[in-house]
Design a protein around this motif. Structure first.
Motif, PDB file in Angstrom:
ATOM      1  N   GLU A 161       0.817  -1.215   0.000  1.00  0.00           N
ATOM      2  CA  GLU A 161       0.000   0.000   0.000  1.00  0.00           C
ATOM      3  C   GLU A 161       0.852   1.267   0.000  1.00  0.00           C
ATOM      4  N   GLN A 162       1.950   1.251   0.715  1.00  0.00           N
ATOM      5  CA  GLN A 162       2.703   2.488   0.935  1.00  0.00           C
ATOM      6  C   GLN A 162       3.821   2.722  -0.072  1.00  0.00           C
ATOM      7  N   VAL A 163       4.539   1.673  -0.460  1.00  0.00           N
ATOM      8  CA  VAL A 163       5.705   1.879  -1.321  1.00  0.00           C
ATOM      9  C   VAL A 163       5.308   2.319  -2.731  1.00  0.00           C
ATOM     10  N   PRO A 164       4.310   1.685  -3.391  1.00  0.00           N
ATOM     11  CA  PRO A 164       3.916   2.197  -4.714  1.00  0.00           C
ATOM     12  C   PRO A 164       3.454   3.651  -4.661  1.00  0.00           C
ATOM     13  N   LEU A 165       2.757   4.031  -3.580  1.00  0.00           N
ATOM     14  CA  LEU A 165       2.329   5.421  -3.418  1.00  0.00           C
ATOM     15  C   LEU A 165       3.547   6.342  -3.302  1.00  0.00           C
ATOM     16  N   ALA A 166       4.552   5.887  -2.560  1.00  0.00           N
ATOM     17  CA  ALA A 166       5.764   6.685  -2.413  1.00  0.00           C
ATOM     18  C   ALA A 166       6.497   6.843  -3.743  1.00  0.00           C
ATOM     19  N   VAL A 167       6.508   5.785  -4.557  1.00  0.00           N
ATOM     20  CA  VAL A 167       7.157   5.864  -5.867  1.00  0.00           C
ATOM     21  C   VAL A 167       6.418   6.860  -6.759  1.00  0.00           C
ATOM     22  N   THR A 168       5.100   6.854  -6.689  1.00  0.00           N
ATOM     23  CA  THR A 168       4.318   7.837  -7.447  1.00  0.00           C
ATOM     24  C   THR A 168       4.678   9.257  -7.006  1.00  0.00           C
ATOM     25  N   GLN A 169       4.789   9.460  -5.697  1.00  0.00           N
ATOM     26  CA  GLN A 169       5.175  10.775  -5.177  1.00  0.00           C
ATOM     27  C   GLN A 169       6.594  11.142  -5.623  1.00  0.00           C
ATOM     28  N   LEU A 170       7.458  10.148  -5.702  1.00  0.00           N
ATOM     29  CA  LEU A 170       8.827  10.374  -6.161  1.00  0.00           C
ATOM     30  C   LEU A 170       8.841  10.847  -7.609  1.00  0.00           C
ATOM     31  N   LYS A 171       8.022  10.235  -8.449  1.00  0.00           N
ATOM     32  CA  LYS A 171       7.942  10.641  -9.859  1.00  0.00           C
ATOM     33  C   LYS A 171       7.414  12.062  -9.990  1.00  0.00           C
ATOM     34  N   ILE A 172       6.434  12.404  -9.168  1.00  0.00           N
ATOM     35  CA  ILE A 172       5.900  13.764  -9.189  1.00  0.00           C
ATOM     36  C   ILE A 172       6.975  14.756  -8.758  1.00  0.00           C
ATOM     37  N   ALA A 173       7.719  14.411  -7.714  1.00  0.00           N
ATOM     38  CA  ALA A 173       8.799  15.284  -7.241  1.00  0.00           C
ATOM     39  C   ALA A 173       9.860  15.449  -8.319  1.00  0.00           C
ATOM     40  N   TYR A 174      10.160  14.359  -9.041  1.00  0.00           N
ATOM     41  CA  TYR A 174      11.136  14.458 -10.130  1.00  0.00           C
ATOM     42  C   TYR A 174      10.643  15.426 -11.210  1.00  0.00           C
ATOM     43  N   ILE A 197      11.884  11.003   0.077  1.00  0.00           N
ATOM     44  CA  ILE A 197      11.089   9.818  -0.289  1.00  0.00           C
ATOM     45  C   ILE A 197      12.004   8.613  -0.492  1.00  0.00           C
ATOM     46  N   ALA A 198      13.099   8.815  -1.228  1.00  0.00           N
ATOM     47  CA  ALA A 198      14.030   7.705  -1.463  1.00  0.00           C
ATOM     48  C   ALA A 198      14.595   7.197  -0.139  1.00  0.00           C
ATOM     49  N   HIS A 199      14.941   8.119   0.745  1.00  0.00           N
ATOM     50  CA  HIS A 199      15.482   7.735   2.053  1.00  0.00           C
ATOM     51  C   HIS A 199      14.445   6.959   2.860  1.00  0.00           C
ATOM     52  N   ARG A 200      13.184   7.341   2.729  1.00  0.00           N
ATOM     53  CA  ARG A 200      12.110   6.695   3.501  1.00  0.00           C
ATOM     54  C   ARG A 200      11.840   5.268   3.051  1.00  0.00           C
ATOM     55  N   THR A 219      17.076  -7.075  -4.330  1.00  0.00           N
ATOM     56  CA  THR A 219      18.491  -6.833  -4.626  1.00  0.00           C
ATOM     57  C   THR A 219      18.693  -5.933  -5.838  1.00  0.00           C
ATOM     58  N   SER A 220      17.797  -6.029  -6.821  1.00  0.00           N
ATOM     59  CA  SER A 220      17.958  -5.226  -8.039  1.00  0.00           C
ATOM     60  C   SER A 220      17.761  -3.739  -7.777  1.00  0.00           C
ATOM     61  N   LEU A 221      17.189  -3.389  -6.608  1.00  0.00           N
ATOM     62  CA  LEU A 221      16.908  -1.986  -6.306  1.00  0.00           C
ATOM     63  C   LEU A 221      17.774  -1.420  -5.190  1.00  0.00           C
ATOM     64  N   LYS A 222      18.590  -2.255  -4.565  1.00  0.00           N
ATOM     65  CA  LYS A 222      19.366  -1.763  -3.419  1.00  0.00           C
ATOM     66  C   LYS A 222      20.326  -0.648  -3.826  1.00  0.00           C
ATOM     67  N   ASP A 223      21.057  -0.853  -4.902  1.00  0.00           N
ATOM     68  CA  ASP A 223      21.948   0.208  -5.387  1.00  0.00           C
ATOM     69  C   ASP A 223      21.148   1.333  -6.023  1.00  0.00           C
ATOM     70  N   LEU A 282      12.936   1.690 -10.882  1.00  0.00           N
ATOM     71  CA  LEU A 282      12.331   1.539  -9.557  1.00  0.00           C
ATOM     72  C   LEU A 282      10.836   1.305  -9.674  1.00  0.00           C
ATOM     73  N   ASP A 283      10.161   2.104 -10.472  1.00  0.00           N
ATOM     74  CA  ASP A 283       8.715   2.000 -10.641  1.00  0.00           C
ATOM     75  C   ASP A 283       8.327   0.636 -11.206  1.00  0.00           C
ATOM     76  N   ILE A 284       9.004   0.208 -12.253  1.00  0.00           N
ATOM     77  CA  ILE A 284       8.681  -1.071 -12.892  1.00  0.00           C
ATOM     78  C   ILE A 284       8.881  -2.231 -11.924  1.00  0.00           C
ATOM     79  N   THR A 285       9.997  -2.228 -11.213  1.00  0.00           N
ATOM     80  CA  THR A 285      10.301  -3.348 -10.322  1.00  0.00           C
ATOM     81  C   THR A 285       9.351  -3.390  -9.134  1.00  0.00           C
ATOM     82  N   ILE A 286       9.042  -2.236  -8.561  1.00  0.00           N
ATOM     83  CA  ILE A 286       8.106  -2.214  -7.429  1.00  0.00           C
ATOM     84  C   ILE A 286       6.736  -2.734  -7.870  1.00  0.00           C
TER      85      ILE A 286
END
Length: 257
Positions: free
Chosen positions: A173-186, A197-200, A211-215, A240-244
């Motif tokens: 519920e929370q991580v996809p929403l955060a990724v959407t917010q990240l895209k808006i911020a970008y 957002i990335a830090h959170r 593992t594909s997203l850690k770096d 990030l968006d695709i993998t999440i």
């Protein structure tokens, strides 16, 4: 009428114009090929993750991810060899070269005839005795175990399935929403918000051992902190968006009731 039958060939058509989609589908299906449609690059990537295809017809000017970005993602993460043919209405100097640089195998401009399209497809698929041979797909479907691991959450929940499912539900519920917010911020060039957002969500990615997203998520942090914009940062966010989305889909199928 092109005499080259494409029976048993599976083609992914990535096109956001409905009329163009109908036209290309009608031509291809008339040869016996199976056509699957996607109207943006991200949907195309998800289809390629989950199903084998013999060829991709890729419009260049797509929403969400354009044809160049989508092709580069496919070449980097899914398949080096699946044939990809670019389709565009804008014939400009250097565009064909950009297609080749992105990893495409051919280029066709709109409007095209039935013969034009089938001839171009025929250059990318082998034929034997006049019939197209099915190519063994090299597109990879990442299994759930390769996308994430629940070992840490299972240790924390100590075998309590309800607690495990609650933690997974919070993630979905929370991580996809955060990724959407990240895209808006970008898009708004809000680097401070991007960093926050990335830090959170970094611990969430670590907790599921994606593992594909850690770096990836750490690089986004650095780019945002240094206010460094550009195609690298954009591609990191797209990945990030695709993998999440893929992880969430797997979790809903395999873990949540």
């Amino acid at each position: 009428m092109n005499p080259r039958p494409l029976t048993n060939i599976s083609i992914l058509l990535v096109e956001d114009n409905e009329m163009n989609t109908l036209l290309a589908s009608a031509i291809i299906q008339g040869t016996g090929a199976k056509v699957t449609e996607a109207d943006n690059g991200m949907d195309a990537v998800q289809l390629l993750r989950n199903r084998p295809f013999d060829l991709v017809l890729m419009d260049l000017h797509l929403p969400v991810m354009d044809g160049f970005e989508t092709t580069k993602y496919i070449r980097k993460n899914l398949s080096q060899t699946i044939p990809i043919i670019a389709i565009t209405a804008n014939v400009v100097n250097g565009e064909e070269e950009r297609c080749i640089e992105a990893g495409m195998n051919g280029f066709i401009s709109k409007p095209y005839t039935e013969k034009d399209l089938l001839d171009k497809i025929a250059t990318c698929i082998p034929f034997k005795n006049g019939i197209a041979e099915k190519i063994t797909s090299t597109a990879t479907t990442a299994p759930a175990s390769a996308l994430y691991s629940l070992s840490f959450l299972e240790d924390v929940s100590k075998g309590n399935r309800n607690i495990l499912q609650q933690m997974v539900l919070v993630f979905t519920e929370q991580v996809p929403l955060a990724v959407t917010q990240l895209k808006i911020a970008y898009n708004n060039h809000s680097f401070g918000e991007m960093y926050a957002i990335a830090h959170r969500i970094k611990p969430d990615i670590d907790n599921l051992n994606i593992t594909s997203l850690k770096d990836n998520i750490r690089e986004i942090e650095v780019f945002a902190e240094q206010k460094k914009n550009g195609p690298v940062l954009k591609n990191l966010i797209v990945d990030l968006d695709i993998t999440i989305q893929q992880v969430v889909r797997e979790l809903k199928v395999n873990i949540l009731p």
